[in-house]
Design an enzyme around this catalytic site. Structure first.
Site, PDB file in Angstrom:
ATOM      1  CG  ASP A 102      -3.103  -5.131  -2.817  1.00 47.46           C
ATOM      2  OD1 ASP A 102      -2.760  -4.223  -2.034  1.00 47.46           O
ATOM      3  OD2 ASP A 102      -3.793  -6.108  -2.463  1.00 47.46           O
ATOM      4  CG  HIS A 146      -1.880  -1.155   1.246  1.00 45.91           C
ATOM      5  ND1 HIS A 146      -2.629  -1.482   2.353  1.00 45.91           N
ATOM      6  CD2 HIS A 146      -2.185  -2.096   0.305  1.00 45.91           C
ATOM      7  CE1 HIS A 146      -3.360  -2.557   2.096  1.00 45.91           C
ATOM      8  NE2 HIS A 146      -3.097  -2.951   0.862  1.00 45.91           N
ATOM      9  CG  HIS A 180       0.732  -9.613  -2.584  1.00 46.08           C
ATOM     10  ND1 HIS A 180       0.545  -8.291  -2.926  1.00 46.08           N
ATOM     11  CD2 HIS A 180      -0.122  -9.855  -1.553  1.00 46.08           C
ATOM     12  CE1 HIS A 180      -0.379  -7.767  -2.126  1.00 46.08           C
ATOM     13  NE2 HIS A 180      -0.801  -8.697  -1.297  1.00 46.08           N
ATOM     14  CG  HIS A 237      -7.506  -3.206  -1.851  1.00 43.55           C
ATOM     15  ND1 HIS A 237      -6.943  -2.155  -1.161  1.00 43.55           N
ATOM     16  CD2 HIS A 237      -6.769  -4.296  -1.534  1.00 43.55           C
ATOM     17  CE1 HIS A 237      -5.923  -2.599  -0.444  1.00 43.55           C
ATOM     18  NE2 HIS A 237      -5.801  -3.899  -0.651  1.00 43.55           N
TER      19      HIS A 237
END
Length: 305
Positions: A241, A78, A264, A237
Site C-alpha cells: 500500500d 494496489h 493512506h 501488504h
C-alpha cells in the site's frame, strides 16, 4: 540513459469494486513520455481525466481516492503499487466506475496485466524525485518519514494486537536493490476483521469483499482455508500500500521510507510535506544506467522485478 516506460499494447480486465460490489471494467493504454499515470472515468457523460498526483488525493479513510471536478477514482493504491514495482512512468487507466476493481486484494493481478501487455522503453529520461533532507509527519504515536538514500528502501511496522498477526511479524525492512517486488511484495493481500466487515456492510461498504480478495480474521485466527501467501503477509501488504501511496507523487522516489502504523492519510500528508519544502528534494535523471541505483538500473528488465 535510464528511460521512461509505458506498456506496449492495450489490455483489459473486469473485476468488482470492493465497496460497491459492482462490476468494473479496467483498460490500460500506452501513454507518451512525460504523461504520467492518468486515470479516466470513461463511464461519465463527459469523461474526466484525473492525473495521479499527491495534491489530487482527496479522501484517505478507506483507500487512496483521486478527485477532480466532482469525479472520483477510489482504491488506486494496489494498481499504483504495481506501476511502481514494474517501473511504469506513463499510462492511461480507463475505468467504468468510481472504484478500481479489487481483483484478488493484492497487486498481483495488476502486475500480470501489465506484464501481459509488455513493457516498452521510451526515448525520454526517467525522472526521479531525490530526497535531499529528512521529512517527517506524526499523528499521535504514528509516523511516516523520508530520509535521503541512493535507492529505494522501506521499513514498516504495524501494531495489530491479534494472535495471527503477532505470529507472523509486525515489522519488515526491504531494500529494492536486492529484493524482488514481484516475488516478495506484489501478492500480499489486504486483510480485515470479520466484525469490521459486518459493520462496513451495514454502512453500505465492502459489498464486494470476500475471502477471494482479502485475508479475513476472527478474534483468534485466519478464516481463509488456504492460509497466507507469505509468512509475513500482513506487514507486506501495508508496505505494498505504501509503495502505491508514495508513487502518486508522479515519479519514483530515491529515499528511505520509515513508518509506524502509517496509512493512506499519513502517507499522503508526507508527500505534501515533502513538496511544500522545495529544498528537501530535487528532480534527477541518469544518462548512464550504470550510475543509477541498483533496482532501477536494468536495461529491459522491470524496475524492482
Amino acid at each position: 540513459m535510464l528511460k521512461q516506460r509505458t506498456i506496449k499494447q492495450i489490455v483489459k480486465t473486469v473485476g468488482i469494486g470492493l465497496h460497491s460490489g459492482r462490476k468494473v471494467e479496467l483498460t490500460l493504454r500506452p501513454a507518451a513520455p512525460d504523461t504520467g499515470i492518468v486515470f479516466s472515468r470513461v463511464d461519465l457523460a463527459t469523461p474526466v481525466d484525473i492525473p495521479a498526483s499527491a495534491m489530487a488525493i482527496g479522501d484517505t479513510r478507506m483507500a487512496s481516492v483521486l478527485q477532480k471536478d466532482g469525479a472520483r477514482v477510489s482504491t488506486i493504491e494496489h494498481l499504483m503499487s504495481a506501476c511502481a514495482g514494474l517501473g511504469i512512468d506513463n499510462l492511461y487507466i480507463d475505468v467504468t466506475a468510481e472504484e478500481i476493481p479489487i481483483m484478488d486484494g493484492s497487486a498481483g493481478s495488476f502486475v500480470f496485466l501489465i506484464q501481459s501487455a509488455g513493457i516498452e522503453e521510451q526515448n525520454a529520461a526517467k525522472k526521479f524525485i531525490k530526497v535531499t533532507k529528512p521529512v517527517e509527519i506524526r499523528d499521535g504515536d504514528k509516523f511516516a518519514r523520508l530520509d535521503p538514500y541512493f535507492g529505494f528502501k522501506l521499513k514498516f511496522t504495524i501494531d495489530f494486537r491479534h494472535p495471527a498477526v503477532d505470529k507472523t511479524g509486525q515489522a519488515l525492512e526491504v531494500d529494492f536493490a536486492n529484493t524482488s517486488y514481484v516475488r516478495e511484495i506484489a501478492r500480499a493481500r489486504t486483510f480485515g476483521f470479520a466484525h469490521e466487515v459486518e459493520m462496513m456492510r451495514e454502512l453500505g461498504l465492502a459489498r464486494g469483499g470476500s475471502m477471494d480478495n482479502a485475508i479475513v480474521l476472527d478474534e483468534y485466527r485466519i478464516l481463509n482455508n488456504d492460509g497466507l501467501r507469505y509468512d509475513d503477509e500482513f506487514v507486506k501488504h501495508k508496505m505494498l500500500d505504501a509503495i502505491g501511496d508514495l508513487y502518486v507523487i508522479g515519479h519514483p522516489l530515491l529515499a528511505a521510507y520509515d513508518a509506524y502504523k502509517s496509512g493512506h492519510g499519513l502517507n499522503n500528508a508526507l508527500l505534501r510535506e515533502l513538496l511544500a519544502h522545495e529544498d528537501s528534494y530535487e528532480i534527477v535523471t541518469f544518462d548512464d544506467t550504470q550510475k543509477a541505483p541498483r533496482g532501477f538500473a536494468y536495461e529491459t528488465q522491470t524496475a524492482f522485478a
